[in-house]
Every structure is written in structure tokens, then in C-alpha cells.
Design a protein around this motif. Structure first.
Motif, PDB file in Angstrom:
ATOM      1  N   ILE A  12      -4.986  -9.253   1.619  1.00 37.29           N
ATOM      2  CA  ILE A  12      -5.367  -9.705   2.974  1.00 37.29           C
ATOM      3  C   ILE A  12      -4.633 -10.999   3.318  1.00 37.29           C
ATOM      4  CG2 ILE A  12      -7.634  -8.583   3.077  1.00 37.29           C
ATOM      5  CD1 ILE A  12      -8.870 -11.345   2.321  1.00 37.29           C
ATOM      6  N   ALA A  84      -3.705  -4.448   6.042  1.00 42.15           N
ATOM      7  CA  ALA A  84      -4.280  -5.456   5.152  1.00 42.15           C
ATOM      8  C   ALA A  84      -5.626  -4.993   4.629  1.00 42.15           C
ATOM      9  CB  ALA A  84      -4.469  -6.777   5.901  1.00 42.15           C
ATOM     10  N   THR A  86      -8.739  -3.197   2.734  1.00 43.12           N
ATOM     11  CA  THR A  86      -9.193  -1.851   2.389  1.00 43.12           C
ATOM     12  C   THR A  86      -9.083  -0.919   3.596  1.00 43.12           C
ATOM     13  OG1 THR A  86     -10.698  -2.815   0.766  1.00 43.12           O
ATOM     14  CG2 THR A  86     -11.175  -0.575   1.475  1.00 43.12           C
ATOM     15  N   VAL A  89     -11.743   0.358   6.735  1.00 48.97           N
ATOM     16  CA  VAL A  89     -12.762  -0.654   7.013  1.00 48.97           C
ATOM     17  C   VAL A  89     -12.224  -1.460   8.191  1.00 48.97           C
ATOM     18  CG1 VAL A  89     -13.996  -2.685   6.147  1.00 48.97           C
ATOM     19  CG2 VAL A  89     -13.495  -0.778   4.604  1.00 48.97           C
ATOM     20  N   SER A  90     -12.759  -1.202   9.396  1.00 48.47           N
ATOM     21  CA  SER A  90     -12.218  -1.772  10.639  1.00 48.47           C
ATOM     22  C   SER A  90     -10.718  -1.511  10.733  1.00 48.47           C
ATOM     23  CB  SER A  90     -12.489  -3.280  10.717  1.00 48.47           C
ATOM     24  OG  SER A  90     -13.838  -3.524  10.940  1.00 48.47           O
ATOM     25  N   ASP A  91     -10.279  -0.414  10.245  1.00 51.56           N
ATOM     26  CA  ASP A  91      -8.872   0.002  10.216  1.00 51.56           C
ATOM     27  C   ASP A  91      -8.833   1.512  10.346  1.00 51.56           C
ATOM     28  OD1 ASP A  91      -7.100  -2.094   9.971  1.00 51.56           O
ATOM     29  OD2 ASP A  91      -7.259  -2.239   7.801  1.00 51.56           O
ATOM     30  N   ASN A 114     -10.761  -7.161   0.384  1.00 47.62           N
ATOM     31  CA  ASN A 114     -11.446  -6.851   1.644  1.00 47.62           C
ATOM     32  C   ASN A 114     -11.959  -8.184   2.194  1.00 47.62           C
ATOM     33  OD1 ASN A 114     -14.619  -6.312   2.597  1.00 47.62           O
ATOM     34  ND2 ASN A 114     -13.076  -5.101   3.617  1.00 47.62           N
ATOM     35  N   ALA A 115     -11.631  -8.467   3.455  1.00 50.97           N
ATOM     36  CA  ALA A 115     -11.943  -9.790   4.017  1.00 50.97           C
ATOM     37  C   ALA A 115     -13.448 -10.049   4.056  1.00 50.97           C
ATOM     38  CB  ALA A 115     -11.329  -9.905   5.412  1.00 50.97           C
ATOM     39  N   TYR A 159     -16.022  -9.482  12.047  1.00 49.82           N
ATOM     40  CA  TYR A 159     -14.601  -9.812  12.080  1.00 49.82           C
ATOM     41  C   TYR A 159     -14.319 -10.339  13.487  1.00 49.82           C
ATOM     42  CZ  TYR A 159     -13.375  -7.306   7.752  1.00 49.82           C
ATOM     43  OH  TYR A 159     -13.258  -6.901   6.445  1.00 49.82           O
ATOM     44  N   GLU A 160     -13.403 -11.296  13.598  1.00 51.28           N
ATOM     45  CA  GLU A 160     -13.018 -11.730  14.944  1.00 51.28           C
ATOM     46  C   GLU A 160     -11.567 -12.202  14.983  1.00 51.28           C
ATOM     47  OE1 GLU A 160     -12.879 -11.062  17.861  1.00 51.28           O
ATOM     48  OE2 GLU A 160     -15.000 -11.360  18.329  1.00 51.28           O
ATOM     49  N   LEU A 188      -8.409 -16.410   4.928  1.00 53.91           N
ATOM     50  CA  LEU A 188      -8.739 -16.250   3.503  1.00 53.91           C
ATOM     51  C   LEU A 188      -7.504 -15.896   2.690  1.00 53.91           C
ATOM     52  CD1 LEU A 188     -12.053 -14.250   3.948  1.00 53.91           C
ATOM     53  CD2 LEU A 188     -11.825 -16.570   3.020  1.00 53.91           C
ATOM     54  N   PHE A 218     -10.356 -14.413  11.209  1.00 54.23           N
ATOM     55  CA  PHE A 218     -11.705 -14.925  10.926  1.00 54.23           C
ATOM     56  C   PHE A 218     -12.663 -13.854  10.422  1.00 54.23           C
ATOM     57  CE2 PHE A 218      -9.967 -17.732  14.104  1.00 54.23           C
ATOM     58  CZ  PHE A 218     -10.442 -18.990  13.757  1.00 54.23           C
TER      59      PHE A 218
HETATM   60  N1  SAM Z   1      -9.182  -3.557   6.388  1.00 55.65           N
HETATM   61  C1  SAM Z   1      -9.301  -4.996   6.439  1.00 55.65           C
HETATM   62  C2  SAM Z   1     -10.248  -5.474   5.322  1.00 55.65           C
HETATM   63  O1  SAM Z   1     -10.416  -4.755   4.353  1.00 55.65           O
HETATM   64  O2  SAM Z   1     -10.789  -6.565   5.407  1.00 55.65           O
HETATM   65  C3  SAM Z   1      -9.708  -5.472   7.808  1.00 55.65           C
HETATM   66  C4  SAM Z   1      -8.735  -5.104   8.883  1.00 55.65           C
HETATM   67  S1  SAM Z   1      -9.214  -5.620  10.485  1.00 55.65           S
HETATM   68  C5  SAM Z   1      -8.066  -4.753  11.498  1.00 55.65           C
HETATM   69  C6  SAM Z   1      -8.525  -7.227  10.585  1.00 55.65           C
HETATM   70  C7  SAM Z   1      -9.610  -8.293  10.656  1.00 55.65           C
HETATM   71  O3  SAM Z   1     -10.092  -8.561   9.348  1.00 55.65           O
HETATM   72  C8  SAM Z   1      -9.095  -9.639  11.173  1.00 55.65           C
HETATM   73  O4  SAM Z   1      -9.117  -9.684  12.600  1.00 55.65           O
HETATM   74  C9  SAM Z   1     -10.097 -10.597  10.581  1.00 55.65           C
HETATM   75  O5  SAM Z   1     -11.292 -10.591  11.310  1.00 55.65           O
HETATM   76  C10 SAM Z   1     -10.343  -9.939   9.203  1.00 55.65           C
HETATM   77  N2  SAM Z   1      -9.380 -10.474   8.228  1.00 55.65           N
HETATM   78  C11 SAM Z   1      -8.349  -9.825   7.672  1.00 55.65           C
HETATM   79  N3  SAM Z   1      -7.689 -10.642   6.825  1.00 55.65           N
HETATM   80  C12 SAM Z   1      -8.326 -11.838   6.857  1.00 55.65           C
HETATM   81  C13 SAM Z   1      -8.132 -13.096   6.217  1.00 55.65           C
HETATM   82  N4  SAM Z   1      -7.117 -13.282   5.389  1.00 55.65           N
HETATM   83  N5  SAM Z   1      -8.981 -14.097   6.498  1.00 55.65           N
HETATM   84  C14 SAM Z   1     -10.017 -13.922   7.356  1.00 55.65           C
HETATM   85  N6  SAM Z   1     -10.248 -12.757   7.992  1.00 55.65           N
HETATM   86  C15 SAM Z   1      -9.412 -11.725   7.743  1.00 55.65           C
END
Ligand code: SAM
Length: 276
Positions: A12, A84, A86, A89-91, A114-115, A159-160, A188, A218
Motif C-alpha cells: 500500500i 494497492a 488487497t 477490498v474497495s477495489d 491492507n490499509a 477510506y477517504e 501509511l 487516508f
Molecule cells: N485495496 C486497498 C486495501 O487493501 O487497502 C484499498 C484500495 S482503495 C481504492 C484506496 C483507498 O485505500 C485510499 O483512498 C485510502 O483511503 C486507502 N489507502 C490505500 N493506501 C493507503 C495508505 N498507504 N495510507 C492510508 N490509506 C490508504
């Protein structure tokens, strides 16, 4: 043995956050289905992986899934990754995974970053949580969702994106109970990683104080509602004592007067104590 779809978690932010099994799998499968081929290439080049790619993103998931199932039908293993963390998961990915199950092939996860879970592990919130992911972007729908989530007796995980962080945090602070705490986990595993835990009401001012705090990716975590955070030891002792002599309702009422805690919370706890 039938061909397998491997769901592979990727970093991530920090490229080193990938497991040995993920690298072995990405090297050995026939094809890697990925959200964005250029993005995937950067990760794969870093590890010298030359496996062919198949684009599978939100708007072509149906057609790409047919291709993926055809490959599995030829006995070829396939890996699914997202930009990024998993996949699914929101993907994108859930539709493909469901179709692969329906077609009778094996699905196997290769777990990793996973974030939400990374943020939760660094938040210090006890108890169950509800993973919400992204709230609706329209103001009305977002507020309706928050009013519904407010009733859940659990910690909330969101997530934001940076362009909505200010309005989302403002809504959390104005619609959820002021006693709740928030953890803002930003960037993160990256260079500018920042994790703060503060009263929910203080979060808008914290964001406003420095524009860098509004940059990046975030995860927002909000502690559960006050009613699910449990009683302190002294209130428990008083309630227990009163219950030895009085009916549940009276004990809860008197305990509320002595401790200043909510009568409903004490009544619920008193019922639990009696039941136990
Ligand atoms: N599949 C991903 C996971 O396993 O966490 C999430 C993908 S989703 C499209 C992307 C969102 O995850 C970002 O907008 C943010 O909210 C969160 N995210 C992903 N990477 C991050 C990081 N390094 N730090 C904080 N939030 C993160």
C-alpha cells in the motif's frame, strides 16, 4: 488438479511490504490480472517479474472475467492484483471472484497489506469494527449513511481521498457523538506517514492547522458509541452492590444518580449481570 485464481495482496506504499509467497505466485502464474497495467509493471519490474498482464478494472470487469475464466479453463493459473493492497477490498475484483467460484475453479488468497487493517492495528481501539470503506460522495447520501452507522455498537473504519477529507471529517464530527475518538491514519507505510488519535470534535481544527495534514491517502477510524465502551470499575462495583438488594430497574436508577452515568447503559449492564 483444477486451475486456481490467486488473489494476491500487494503493497500500500512501501514496495517491501509484499510476502515471499506473493512474489513466488506472481512469478509462477500464466497471467496476472491487474487494475492498471502501467502501475502493476512498476511493482513487477522492481522484483524482476515478467509474467504477462491482463487489464481488469471497474469498467471492463465483465469482459476481462470471461477471458480469465477461459484461461482457467485451459488449466492455467491466474493471479489477481489491484493497484494497492488487497484486491476486492474497495477495489475491483469481487465480480471476477464470484464468477470464478460459479465456474467451479479454485480461488485462493495470498494475504498481505491492507490499509484498513494496518490502520486498525495502530489505532488502539478494542472490540469489533465495521469496515465501511468509502462513504457516498453526495452530501445527503453520506449523511444518511452516517446516521445509520451511528447506531452500530462498533468502531467504524472509513477510506477517504484527500479532496473529500475535510468535508467527511466535518460530517463525522457533527453527526456522531462528541465523546467518540478518531484516528486519522495518513500515508501509511510511506515517507510522510502520520497517525494521530484525538477527540472527534478536535479533528476539523487539526486538519485545518496544516495543509500537509490534508494530503495523501487516508484511513479514518472512529471509536464505538459511548454506550458500547463499557462502564468503569467503580460504576460496575456500585451497580453490582445495589443489585444484591434491589430489583434491576431501581438499582440502575440509583446507580445512575450516584455515578452520573446513563440510566439506559446501567440498566443494560444490570440485565447482563443478572443474566450472568
Ligand atoms: N485495496 C486497498 C486495501 O487493501 O487497502 C484499498 C484500495 S482503495 C481504492 C484506496 C483507498 O485505500 C485510499 O483512498 C485510502 O483511503 C486507502 N489507502 C490505500 N493506501 C493507503 C495508505 N498507504 N495510507 C492510508 N490509506 C490508504
Amino acid at each position: 488438479m483444477s486451475a486456481t485464481l490467486f488473489i494476491v495482496a500487494t503493497p500500500i506504499g512501501n514496495l517491501s511490504d509484499i510476502t515471499l509467497r506473493a512474489l513466488e505466485t506472481l512469478r509462477s502464474v500464466a497471467v496476472i490480472a491487474c487494475e492498471d497495467t502501467r502501475h502493476a509493471r512498476r511493482l513487477l519490474d522492481h522484483y524482476g517479474i515478467r509474467t504477462p498482464l491482463l487489464a481488469l478494472y471497474e469498467h471492463n470487469e465483465r469482459q476481462a472475467t470471461e477471458r480469465l475464466i477461459a484461461l482457467l479453463g485451459e488449466g492455467k493459473d491466474v493471479a489477481l492484483i489491484s493497484d494497492a493492497g488487497t484486491p476486492a477490498v474497495s477495489d475491483p475484483g469481487a465480480l471476477a471472484v464470484a464468477a470464478v467460484h460459479a465456474a467451479g475453479f479454485r480461488v485462493s488468497p495470498i494475504p498481505g497489506a491492507n490499509a484498513a487493517i494496518a490502520a486498525l492495528s495502530a489505532a488502539g481501539f478494542e472490540g469489533p469494527f465495521c469496515f465501511v470503506g468509502f462513504l457516498p460522495t453526495k452530501v445527503g447520501a453520506r449523511r444518511t449513511a452516517l446516521r445509520q452507522l451511528k447506531m452500530l455498537p462498533v468502531n467504524l473504519v472509513f477510506y477517504e481521498a484527500p479532496h473529500r477529507i475535510v468535508e467527511t471529517v466535518a460530517d463525522l464530527a457533527s453527526l456522531l457523538e462528541p465523546e467518540r475518538e478518531i484516528v486519522i491514519a495518513r500515508e501509511l507505510t510511506k515517507l510522510f506517514e502520520e497517525i494521530v488519535r484525538l477527540p472527534l470534535l478536535a479533528a476539523p481544527a487539526w486538519l485545518a492547522a496544516d495543509e500537509n495534514r490534508r494530503r495523501g491517502e487516508f484511513v479514518l477510524l472512529v471509536s464505538g458509541p459511548p454506550s458500547c465502551q463499557g462502564l468503569d470499575a467503580e460504576s460496575e462495583r456500585i451497580l453490582e452492590l445495589l443489585l444484591t438488594e434491589l430489583p434491576v430497574k431501581t438499582a440502575a436508577k440509583l446507580a445512575a444518580e450516584i455515578t452520573g452515568k446513563s440510566k439506559n447503559e446501567l440498566y443494560a449492564r444490570a440485565l447482563e449481570m443478572k443474566g450472568g
